[in-house]
Design a protein around this motif. Sequence first.
Motif, PDB file in Angstrom:
ATOM      1  N   GLY A 156       0.836  -1.205   0.000  1.00 39.83           N
ATOM      2  CA  GLY A 156       0.000   0.000   0.000  1.00 39.83           C
ATOM      3  C   GLY A 156       0.864   1.245   0.000  1.00 39.83           C
ATOM      4  O   GLY A 156       1.957   1.235   0.581  1.00 39.83           O
ATOM      5  N   PRO A 157       0.400   2.318  -0.635  1.00 37.53           N
ATOM      6  CA  PRO A 157       1.238   3.518  -0.745  1.00 37.53           C
ATOM      7  C   PRO A 157       1.541   4.130   0.617  1.00 37.53           C
ATOM      8  O   PRO A 157       0.727   4.067   1.533  1.00 37.53           O
ATOM      9  N   ALA A 158       2.713   4.713   0.718  1.00 38.85           N
ATOM     10  CA  ALA A 158       3.091   5.386   1.965  1.00 38.85           C
ATOM     11  C   ALA A 158       2.193   6.595   2.177  1.00 38.85           C
ATOM     12  O   ALA A 158       1.819   7.277   1.229  1.00 38.85           O
ATOM     13  N   ASP A 159       1.792   6.816   3.415  1.00 40.13           N
ATOM     14  CA  ASP A 159       1.036   8.016   3.772  1.00 40.13           C
ATOM     15  C   ASP A 159       1.584   8.480   5.116  1.00 40.13           C
ATOM     16  O   ASP A 159       1.359   7.836   6.144  1.00 40.13           O
ATOM     17  N   LEU A 160       2.306   9.564   5.086  1.00 39.84           N
ATOM     18  CA  LEU A 160       3.008  10.000   6.298  1.00 39.84           C
ATOM     19  C   LEU A 160       2.063  10.479   7.390  1.00 39.84           C
ATOM     20  O   LEU A 160       2.490  10.741   8.511  1.00 39.84           O
TER      21      LEU A 160
END
Lengths: 167, 513
Positions: free
Chosen positions: B235-239
């Motif tokens: 899953g895409p990184a989400d800070l």
Amino acid sequence: MRKVARAALQIVLYAGFAYAVGYLSFWPRYHYASPDMAAVKVSLSHAANHVKPCVKLTPQQIAELAPNMRRSVLCERQRLPLIFELDVDGNAALRIEALPSGLWSDGLSSVYERFDLSPGEHRISTRIRDTARTDGWDYVYEEDVTFAAGRYRTITFKPEKGGFSIR
Amino acid sequence: MAFLKRIIRLLFARAETVFDWSFGQRNSPLANLGALGWYFFWIVAATGIYLYLFFDTGITDAYNSVEYITHDQWYAAGVMRSVHRYASDALVIVMFLHILREFSLDRLRGRRFFAWITGVPLIWFVYMCGITGYWLVWDKLAQYIAIATTEWFDTLPFFGEPIANNFLDSTTLGGRFFTLMVFMHIFAPLFMLFLMWLHIQRHARARVNPPRPLALGTAISLLVLSLVYPAVSQGPADLDVVPATLNFDWYYLAAYPILDVIPGGQLWLILVGGSIFLSLLPWIPPKKSMPAAVVNLDNCNGCARCAEDCPFGAITMEPRSDGTVYDTEAVVNESHCMSCGLCVGACPTATPFRRATAIVAGIELPDQTMSELRERTIEASARFGAEPRVLVYTCNTANAAVLGDMGAQVITMPCVAMLPPAFIDFTLSRDLADGVMLAGCAEGDCFYRLGDSWTKQRVAGDRDPYLRKRVQRERLHLSWLPQGSARRRKQEFAEFIASLSKLPPPKRGSRNA
């Protein structure tokens, strides 16, 4: 027959190798943080005042300096430590004395902390002392903030942008 | 330390029994761990170059490009991605097994320290390559790695501002640090390759390619694994979101959870201190090196066979210094010489048949001369009690002394390949024994690297100095077994005795030679 047994064992050993590579490449899963908790990051870099106040030089003093070293104010390089405090709902969460960076202690003082917090609304109070005063605070901030489970909130400090902010 | 080595050695010996039976000694993965490391490095490099063609180095587009690689082009780039990952993991496995095995076999001490201490920084580089690689995917795992790594580095007193600020939240995310990671993931392997080259510099004919069947087998294993369980992103990184639970590559990331328990500074101390301790292992406890080989110019004709056969590149051929008609002479680099004696076995002047002059070979080990070896051979022959009389030449590590209990006379040398083939001829033609057994380390796993290969080639007549054709090959047995194989060694010896008993009696000559 012996040759077949050897080949069969080779297949088993290769399969074991592939399994070992594949298994530890993904499992066991690592639980870095509780998904039921919110997380707070505090990050600030700020230069506290110099240990001694800067002295304004007279024109004669300036003229005595080498041409490439001339300046109007003379400051000691060393800076004070930065005192930072953070309370959550009136309870102390962080008490940090951040020393200035640099070989001559003349750089920024930095605070970087990360901690978990139960989700919901909390009163966040932050304070900074960056001068030589012994009591009281130079920057104070308070805000009621809603924290969501599994999400970060970031507390930063930039005096040029109005001081503290919680994102 | 010796006890620890013995325990690890015992465990390896158990595993080797299974692997040797199935793969054969020469093709066994355990005898080719270093070569497998090189092989996996090249697989990772080749697949990495292909993946780079489709990878977008911008932080915002990296994830999407990896998704394209994984799903849209699954049949090529997707498989490459998985092989890239699994070969990297396999590299860690063989690297640590290689370290443990060389440690247990004591192949790190004395003048052999160089390969060991150049191997220690390689461990750091392997991890640097692997961790920066995970970073580039910019999924949830990458996000965790980015935060944990930068927080860990911030415990060092080098940075004015915390570098973790680069990954504070989605509003502060910048591409510069990410670009640095891309740069490191490309250039760290190049520097690692240089270190790998340095690592084998004191090994002549270093084995950097595994045997073909083993290379094929491991490649197929990784390919099948990649098809059955392809590597995918998490899953895409989400800070702004906490990466709570992660599928973890424990081969590369095992140190990270330790940061949950101890401060980053302590982990630095453990890892740096551990590396320094590892680097000092060749000298714990100190080991006295045997005297290096010495060239006797009066008997050296500059044939270069010793230089050709030295497994440690310790001999070079230099212009003649004594004014004789020969062009070159052998020169021994004492700091590289392992005192294995392989050069002596290669010297055509190392013959026990000489009578007119004293037996002095062109190159000798000062504490084990050819003259002494001849005397030991004759003395051993005189001690035989029963027939058939079998003289066993063995090395320090092969543990063939047990054959003494079975009536053999055992002569120990640093390496079996120190024995010039002329000694076998001498022993049998002078009727000093009915049979000769050369008992060495496992095939392809000689303590001195090339002893088994050179011995076999000399006996087969493929390498100078070769064993004369007149020597009855039925009276010679080559036994190659790993350390701790006393039972198998005895079994081979018994079989050899039985085969000798079936042969017609040898022509009896003078036993006094």
